[in-house]
Design a protein around this motif. Structure first.
Motif, mmCIF file in Angstrom:
data_model
loop_
_atom_site.group_PDB
_atom_site.id
_atom_site.type_symbol
_atom_site.label_atom_id
_atom_site.label_comp_id
_atom_site.label_asym_id
_atom_site.label_seq_id
_atom_site.Cartn_x
_atom_site.Cartn_y
_atom_site.Cartn_z
ATOM 1 N N UNK B 248 -19.635 -22.914 3.747
ATOM 2 C CA UNK B 248 -20.405 -22.172 2.752
ATOM 3 C C UNK B 248 -21.199 -21.027 3.352
ATOM 4 N N UNK B 249 -20.711 -20.463 4.479
ATOM 5 C CA UNK B 249 -21.475 -19.394 5.118
ATOM 6 C C UNK B 249 -21.650 -18.203 4.178
ATOM 7 N N UNK B 250 -20.628 -17.907 3.385
ATOM 8 C CA UNK B 250 -20.726 -16.736 2.499
ATOM 9 C C UNK B 250 -21.906 -16.866 1.548
ATOM 10 N N UNK B 251 -21.989 -18.031 0.893
ATOM 11 C CA UNK B 251 -23.068 -18.239 -0.073
ATOM 12 C C UNK B 251 -24.432 -18.275 0.617
ATOM 13 N N UNK B 252 -24.466 -18.821 1.816
ATOM 14 C CA UNK B 252 -25.745 -18.915 2.532
ATOM 15 C C UNK B 252 -26.206 -17.546 2.994
ATOM 16 N N UNK B 253 -25.275 -16.756 3.496
ATOM 17 C CA UNK B 253 -25.641 -15.409 3.949
ATOM 18 C C UNK B 253 -26.087 -14.563 2.764
ATOM 19 N N UNK B 254 -25.408 -14.722 1.632
ATOM 20 C CA UNK B 254 -25.788 -13.965 0.436
ATOM 21 C C UNK B 254 -27.225 -14.274 0.031
ATOM 22 N N UNK B 255 -27.614 -15.548 0.188
ATOM 23 C CA UNK B 255 -28.974 -15.938 -0.189
ATOM 24 C C UNK B 255 -30.010 -15.211 0.659
ATOM 25 N N UNK B 256 -29.632 -14.859 1.876
ATOM 26 C CA UNK B 256 -30.565 -14.174 2.776
ATOM 27 C C UNK B 256 -30.341 -12.661 2.778
ATOM 28 N N UNK B 257 -29.456 -12.184 1.881
ATOM 29 C CA UNK B 257 -29.117 -10.759 1.840
ATOM 30 C C UNK B 257 -28.572 -10.263 3.169
ATOM 31 N N UNK B 258 -27.831 -11.145 3.837
ATOM 32 C CA UNK B 258 -27.184 -10.761 5.094
ATOM 33 C C UNK B 258 -25.706 -10.579 4.797
ATOM 34 N N UNK B 259 -25.107 -9.456 5.222
ATOM 35 C CA UNK B 259 -23.676 -9.276 4.946
ATOM 36 C C UNK B 259 -22.838 -10.350 5.624
ATOM 37 N N UNK B 260 -21.808 -10.791 4.922
ATOM 38 C CA UNK B 260 -20.924 -11.826 5.477
ATOM 39 C C UNK B 260 -19.910 -11.161 6.391
ATOM 40 N N UNK B 261 -20.401 -10.755 7.544
ATOM 41 C CA UNK B 261 -19.554 -10.117 8.555
ATOM 42 C C UNK B 261 -19.930 -10.689 9.912
ATOM 43 N N UNK B 262 -19.053 -10.494 10.875
ATOM 44 C CA UNK B 262 -19.362 -10.946 12.237
ATOM 45 C C UNK B 262 -20.628 -10.267 12.739
ATOM 46 N N UNK B 263 -20.821 -9.029 12.348
ATOM 47 C CA UNK B 263 -22.037 -8.324 12.748
ATOM 48 C C UNK B 263 -23.261 -8.859 12.032
ATOM 49 N N UNK B 264 -23.088 -9.204 10.763
ATOM 50 C CA UNK B 264 -24.204 -9.775 10.013
ATOM 51 C C UNK B 264 -24.685 -11.079 10.618
ATOM 52 N N UNK B 265 -23.741 -11.944 10.969
ATOM 53 C CA UNK B 265 -24.107 -13.216 11.588
ATOM 54 C C UNK B 265 -24.784 -12.965 12.935
ATOM 55 N N UNK B 266 -24.220 -12.042 13.727
ATOM 56 C CA UNK B 266 -24.807 -11.748 15.035
ATOM 57 C C UNK B 266 -26.247 -11.276 14.887
#
Lengths: 335, 335
Positions: B248-266
């Motif tokens: 569920x990384x996509x939904x979790x990242x969206x909640x934090x307004x972080x793009x669901x990309x390798x760069x966003x996670x980094x």
């Protein structure tokens, strides 16, 4: 008609199933249509295993009356597996001598969770009964834990839990007594004493007199309630021809120096009994044994029949004879 | 060589299994023979169901490394049934949205019983590991319960347990944050901070950065220990081409307004990372994303590869690349 029954596990459960079958059969006595049956179950066998609270007699009654019991075995669920138990063993989690079935574990999980949340055992039992619809009001003898232990000759341990003596030791170690741990803090569960006092008939099924009926009768007030009830009290012998039909009555009676006979068992209950149903093979000897006793209102009326409950029909016939004897005794008193 | 790994469930477990395979393969680096791997597991997913304490990520790691995991599913036991769960449902015992497998329940029974007897989760985990022999030292992030909840738009409930959001709601209800209940009373479990401080290599597998690595890093002292370790820290992106490989990384990242990309996670881990392993398809964009960042000692070294762990061999290759990158970075620093 209100019928109260004190019950252990397999023998009691089968007897009650037969009683319900009899009450709804053409052979049922007048007034049987709306009969209310209350079963007071022994909880002295209860044990905590793997953190789960297990009530063997209550569960045997629920599964038997709910149509889910393992018929040949007499206890536990039909179509049962032991996946969880095998996994527990693979973790080395003991005790290894008691195997809980997978389906059965769900019952214990529900019970343990509810007890942990503050429900009483009576309330938990009623909740479990909502699923099984046993057709009776099923009450534990007490909401407080009372656990039957066994005094044994063991240099390391003077007493073991009844389940350990029975299941692990196979009752092969001589017993010298059956202390009931927790009895000093136990009171009869709600409804138990009233059910006995207000009954029209009290029946004692062929349950072990020492470790099944014994703990129930030991709960403060219960024995007095049976002794004092206006209802006729009829018991059924768990012994035929000097041997227990099933279970460990022989070893338990030996521990108390009581002969394993229908008369010996009656001697333990003689202050309660108006009637005593024994196998035909035991009738003469039992009458002889009981000739000098007093009983509730004199010597208990001893009647012979075929005691074996080979199937539900056989249990219905036996329960019908016990009920019939009780009603006959009530009529005699009324006359 | 001491290797410390922070891990969530399936992705982390498969990565560590690959790491162990790599370390015992001909492709292993010098010093790999006696390598000691310590895995610090997320326990934010933990939940109590039917009175049983369930630790999904710890169990996924144990089952995966112990050769007992349901391979296609990624979690739970192979050859699993749900007899107990079906019986619980027949009793109406909830929650109905979470099904515990029969074999799995034995693990929870052992854990719950041991916790109830006063063992710490670290001690319980070590005891369970005696059966599974995972080949690593497996530590929970904390011995205190920390449970990840999810802030949702619901007029009745502002927050639900992560498991409920994920399993029952299928992450279909927008999340607005992930409070960690119990965090204020949590300390890192024994050995966790030392393992990070004394490691020769620290690896962050492709686990969910928000609800898997997030809780581990939130335990007081953990993030500082990773930030301050002398070891190179290399992470593996859980996102390929803008989508989470699983979970569920996509939904979790969206909640934090972080793009669901390798760069966003980094970006969530940039204060920790010396190296960042991404899929080849994401390499250029990620380098672009990270061009302005600082990292631990400057911009993290971003390397492209094939991130999919199709099987153990594929996971071994990926773990080998992560380890190789870490050792290369360590050599560069030493030079």
């Amino acid at each position: 008609m209100r019928i109260a029954v004190l019950s252990g596990g397999v023998g009691g459960a089968r007897f009650v199933r037969g009683l319900l079958a009899h009450l709804s059969s053409p052979a049922a006595p007048a007034g049987a249509a709306g009969a209310e049956v209350t079963v007071v179950a022994n909880t002295g066998d209860d044990i905590t295993l793997h953190g789960l609270r297990v009530c063997p007699d209550i569960d045997t009654i629920l599964y038997t009356l709910g149509g889910a019991v393992h018929e040949e075995q007499g206890w536990g669920r039909r179509d049962e597996r032991s996946t969880v138990a095998e996994e527990l063993a693979a973790y080395g989690a003991g005790p290894s001598w008691f195997t809980l079935g997978d389906r059965d574990i769900a019952t214990h999980l529900v019970r343990t969770r509810m007890l942990g949340a503050g429900w009483t055992l009576s309330q938990v039992t009623a909740a479990l009964a909502e699923r099984w619809q046993p057709g009776v009001t099923l009450l534990p003898m007490s909401d407080q834990p009372v656990e039957t232990h066994v005094l044994v000759d063991d240099p390391d341990r003077r007493a073991v839990h009844l389940q350990e003596w029975w299941v692990r030791m196979r009752a092969g170690v001589p017993a010298h007594g059956f202390p009931l741990l927790g009895l000093d803090r136990a009171v009869a569960a709600p409804g138990v004493l009233d059910a006995l006092r207000e009954a029209d008939v009290v029946l004692l099924p062929p349950s072990n007199p020492v470790v099944s009926l014994g703990p129930v009768l030991a709960v403060p007030g219960v024995r007095d309630a049976v002794r004092g009830t206006r209802a006729p009290v009829v018991g059924v012998s768990p012994v035929i021809g000097g041997a227990a039909v099933r279970g460990m009555a022989e070893q338990c009676l030996a521990a108390l120096d009581v002969p394993c006979t229908a008369g010996g068992v009656a001697g333990l209950l003689v202050d309660l009994l108006d009637g005593w149903l024994v196998d035909d093979v035991d009738l003469d000897a039992t009458r002889e044994d009981l000739s000098g006793t007093g009983g509730r209102g004199g010597r208990p009326e001893t009647v012979g029949t075929d005691l074996l409950m080979r199937d539900v029909a056989g249990a219905a016939r036996l329960a019908g004879e016990a009920l019939g004897l009780a009603l006959r005794l009530a009529g005699r008193d009324a006359a």
